[in-house]
Design an enzyme around this catalytic site. Structure first.
Site, PDB file in Angstrom:
ATOM      1  N   ASP A  14     102.243 108.248  46.393  1.00 50.28           N
ATOM      2  CA  ASP A  14     101.662 109.192  47.354  1.00 50.28           C
ATOM      3  C   ASP A  14     102.604 109.358  48.548  1.00 50.28           C
ATOM      4  O   ASP A  14     102.679 110.429  49.149  1.00 50.28           O
ATOM      5  CB  ASP A  14     100.288 108.679  47.842  1.00 50.28           C
ATOM      6  N   HIS A 205      90.676 105.867  50.521  1.00 52.69           N
ATOM      7  CA  HIS A 205      92.063 106.362  50.505  1.00 52.69           C
ATOM      8  C   HIS A 205      92.211 107.295  51.707  1.00 52.69           C
ATOM      9  O   HIS A 205      91.846 108.471  51.634  1.00 52.69           O
ATOM     10  CB  HIS A 205      92.297 107.091  49.176  1.00 52.69           C
ATOM     11  N   CYS A 238     100.408 115.136  50.915  1.00 51.35           N
ATOM     12  CA  CYS A 238     100.342 115.782  49.609  1.00 51.35           C
ATOM     13  C   CYS A 238     100.975 117.153  49.752  1.00 51.35           C
ATOM     14  O   CYS A 238     100.600 117.918  50.638  1.00 51.35           O
ATOM     15  CB  CYS A 238      98.894 115.916  49.141  1.00 51.35           C
TER      16      CYS A 238
HETATM   17  P1  HMG Z   1      99.915 124.645  35.347  1.00 50.31           P
HETATM   18  O1  HMG Z   1     101.080 125.481  35.779  1.00 50.31           O
HETATM   19  O2  HMG Z   1      98.554 125.202  35.547  1.00 50.31           O
HETATM   20  O3  HMG Z   1      99.938 124.220  33.830  1.00 50.31           O
HETATM   21  O4  HMG Z   1     100.027 123.227  36.039  1.00 50.31           O
HETATM   22  P2  HMG Z   1     100.872 124.457  32.609  1.00 50.31           P
HETATM   23  O5  HMG Z   1     100.219 123.755  31.491  1.00 50.31           O
HETATM   24  O6  HMG Z   1     101.186 125.922  32.463  1.00 50.31           O
HETATM   25  O7  HMG Z   1     102.227 123.691  32.981  1.00 50.31           O
HETATM   26  C1  HMG Z   1     103.205 124.174  33.877  1.00 50.31           C
HETATM   27  C2  HMG Z   1     104.547 123.563  33.506  1.00 50.31           C
HETATM   28  O8  HMG Z   1     104.471 122.135  33.681  1.00 50.31           O
HETATM   29  C3  HMG Z   1     104.912 123.774  32.048  1.00 50.31           C
HETATM   30  O9  HMG Z   1     106.321 123.802  31.996  1.00 50.31           O
HETATM   31  C4  HMG Z   1     104.414 122.533  31.382  1.00 50.31           C
HETATM   32  O10 HMG Z   1     105.107 122.240  30.203  1.00 50.31           O
HETATM   33  C5  HMG Z   1     104.693 121.489  32.438  1.00 50.31           C
HETATM   34  P3  HMG Z   1     107.118 125.171  31.751  1.00 50.31           P
HETATM   35  O11 HMG Z   1     106.577 125.729  30.476  1.00 50.31           O
HETATM   36  O12 HMG Z   1     106.772 126.052  32.945  1.00 50.31           O
HETATM   37  O13 HMG Z   1     108.536 124.765  31.708  1.00 50.31           O
HETATM   38  N1  HMG Z   1     103.796 120.337  32.395  1.00 50.31           N
HETATM   39  C6  HMG Z   1     104.205 119.071  32.539  1.00 50.31           C
HETATM   40  N2  HMG Z   1     105.417 118.539  32.701  1.00 50.31           N
HETATM   41  C7  HMG Z   1     105.491 117.202  32.786  1.00 50.31           C
HETATM   42  N3  HMG Z   1     104.419 116.383  32.766  1.00 50.31           N
HETATM   43  C8  HMG Z   1     103.192 116.889  32.608  1.00 50.31           C
HETATM   44  C9  HMG Z   1     103.050 118.283  32.484  1.00 50.31           C
HETATM   45  N4  HMG Z   1     101.987 119.094  32.333  1.00 50.31           N
HETATM   46  C10 HMG Z   1     102.458 120.343  32.288  1.00 50.31           C
HETATM   47  N5  HMG Z   1     102.137 116.064  32.586  1.00 50.31           N
HETATM   48  C11 HMG Z   1      99.581 120.874  36.280  1.00 50.31           C
HETATM   49  C12 HMG Z   1      99.050 122.224  35.839  1.00 50.31           C
HETATM   50  C13 HMG Z   1      98.446 119.901  36.279  1.00 50.31           C
HETATM   51  C14 HMG Z   1     100.666 120.406  35.286  1.00 50.31           C
HETATM   52  C15 HMG Z   1     100.188 121.046  37.682  1.00 50.31           C
HETATM   53  O14 HMG Z   1      99.249 121.655  38.485  1.00 50.31           O
HETATM   54  C16 HMG Z   1     100.612 119.734  38.303  1.00 50.31           C
HETATM   55  O15 HMG Z   1     101.532 119.067  37.835  1.00 50.31           O
HETATM   56  N6  HMG Z   1      99.940 119.354  39.398  1.00 50.31           N
HETATM   57  C17 HMG Z   1     100.157 118.060  40.043  1.00 50.31           C
HETATM   58  C18 HMG Z   1     100.140 118.211  41.533  1.00 50.31           C
HETATM   59  C19 HMG Z   1     100.354 116.865  42.149  1.00 50.31           C
HETATM   60  O16 HMG Z   1     100.970 115.975  41.580  1.00 50.31           O
HETATM   61  N7  HMG Z   1      99.864 116.703  43.385  1.00 50.31           N
HETATM   62  C20 HMG Z   1      99.993 115.469  44.110  1.00 50.31           C
HETATM   63  C21 HMG Z   1      99.154 114.353  43.586  1.00 50.31           C
HETATM   64  S1  HMG Z   1      97.440 114.460  44.043  1.00 50.31           S
HETATM   65  C22 HMG Z   1      97.373 113.705  45.599  1.00 50.31           C
HETATM   66  O17 HMG Z   1      98.383 113.434  46.176  1.00 50.31           O
HETATM   67  C23 HMG Z   1      96.023 113.337  46.169  1.00 50.31           C
HETATM   68  C24 HMG Z   1      95.721 111.832  46.079  1.00 50.31           C
HETATM   69  O18 HMG Z   1      96.704 111.068  46.756  1.00 50.31           O
HETATM   70  C25 HMG Z   1      94.346 111.519  46.674  1.00 50.31           C
HETATM   71  C26 HMG Z   1      94.129 112.137  48.061  1.00 50.31           C
HETATM   72  O19 HMG Z   1      94.948 111.899  48.983  1.00 50.31           O
HETATM   73  O20 HMG Z   1      93.149 112.853  48.180  1.00 50.31           O
HETATM   74  C27 HMG Z   1      95.698 111.361  44.605  1.00 50.31           C
HETATM   75 MG    MG Z   2      96.721 110.807  48.924  1.00 47.89          MG
END
Ligand code: HMG
Ligand code: MG
Length: 289
Positions: A14, A205, A238
């Site tokens: 994070d 968190h 984030c």
């Molecule tokens: P999308 O664009 O809707 O989905 O993203 P998609 O299926 O079309 O995938 C987009 C591209 O990502 C594609 O590649 C997929 O192959 C690839 P392209 O065809 O464009 O070359 N892809 C992946 N690559 C690697 N690993 C994977 C994966 N899945 C798809 N697992 C998706 C949907 C969920 C993938 C995207 O929205 C995403 O990655 N989001 C993550 C955002 C993130 O990490 N945010 C930070 C973490 S959350 C946080 O910090 C909060 C927390 O701390 C708690 C709090 O503080 O509240 C936890």
């Molecule tokens: Mg967080």
């Protein structure tokens, strides 16, 4: 109140995910190894999300391959979908976390889908984790405030907590993603959420945007929570939550707890060493969102 409180270290995930400057894999590995020596029992080190969405986490498999695993320490990874889970499994993560939001606006910004769509996407991850015997943790973001939708109703949080419980999460971490929670709103949220999941399976968190994280930890302790996520050096934010600043600093939580008679089991000098390393990794180019 006294007793044992666990700080779940989330800095390498994070914390670092928000850094715009590419941080060398070796520096991430060195930070995790220092955190292992500091006595953390669970450390979130990786995130198998799209590298287009969060480029900093693209070397997650290399980080997991490079660290020196200390017996008894669990090295955790985020997995937003089955593909992420399979990558986490292949990289030998010890546990995975699925991450939902209590607000629609943040769900769309962070996962590009609605809350219900995200829960449907997590179901096969939960199934696969169960089949692999891998512990599954859950996150709920925006438990009091959303950067897009404003105030979040406690019932919305409870609904998502219940869904994560039904999927088999052994613990659900309640995220004040943008650090706008106040004692009163955290208290109201916990009162409702505790109807769905007992305190022993909930974690707090808190991001420290408004400097209220410790106050919110105090409220959570009073409700029986004993696990708090934090990041050494107060790293973090984030990239998809405008206004989110760092997680509450692990060293601040440790000192605050121990001054009040709680034990954390951490080696203070080593935690401070890790905090120095983390601050040095924080580039001038931290992403502004
Ligand atoms: P999308 O664009 O809707 O989905 O993203 P998609 O299926 O079309 O995938 C987009 C591209 O990502 C594609 O590649 C997929 O192959 C690839 P392209 O065809 O464009 O070359 N892809 C992946 N690559 C690697 N690993 C994977 C994966 N899945 C798809 N697992 C998706 C949907 C969920 C993938 C995207 O929205 C995403 O990655 N989001 C993550 C955002 C993130 O990490 N945010 C930070 C973490 S959350 C946080 O910090 C909060 C927390 O701390 C708690 C709090 O503080 O509240 C936890
Ligand atoms: Mg967080």
């Amino acid at each position: 109140m006294t007793g044992q409180v666990e700080i779940f270290e989330v800095g390498p995930r994070d914390g670092l995910q928000n850094e715009a400057r590419a941080i060398p894999t070796g520096a991430k590995v060195a930070l995790v190894d220092c955190l292992s020596r500091a006595g953390f029992r669970r450390i979130e080190v990786a995130s198998f999300v799209s590298p287009k969405w969060v480029p900093q986490m693209a070397d997650s498999a290399e980080v997991l391959a490079g660290i020196t695993r200390v017996p008894g320490v669990r090295y955790a990874a985020l997995a937003p979908n089955l593909r992420g889970f399979q990558a986490a499994l292949a990289a030998r993560a010890d546990e995975v976390a699925i991450f939902a939001s209590a607000s629609e606006g943040f769900s769309r910004a962070n996962l590009n889908c609605s809350i219900d769509e995200s829960l449907a996407r997590f179901a096969p991850v939960a199934e696969a984790a169960r089949a692999a015997g891998m512990p599954l943790r859950g996150y709920v973001s925006c438990v009091t405030d959303c950067p897009f939708d404003g105030a979040v109703a406690p019932a919305e949080v409870a609904r998502v907590v219940a869904a994560l419980r039904e999927m088999g999460c052994y613990e659900v971490s309640l995220g004040d993603t943008i650090g706008q929670g106040r004692a009163a709103t955290i208290d109201a949220m916990l009162r409702t959420v505790l109807g769905e999941m007992e305190a022993a399976r909930l974690a707090g968190h808190f991001h420290d945007t408004a400097g209220r994280a410790l106050e919110n930890i105090e409220v959570s302790l009073a409700h029986g929570l004993r696990v708090f996520d934090a990041a050494v050096g107060g790293l973090g934010g984030c990239p998809y939550a405008p206004g989110a600043s760092g997680n509450v600093a692990s060293e601040a939580v440790m000192d605050w707890l121990e001054a009040r008679g709680w034990t954390t089991g951490l080696e203070r000098a080593v935690v401070l060493e890790a905090a120095d390393m983390a601050r040095a990794m924080r580039g001038a180019g931290t992403r502004q969102t």
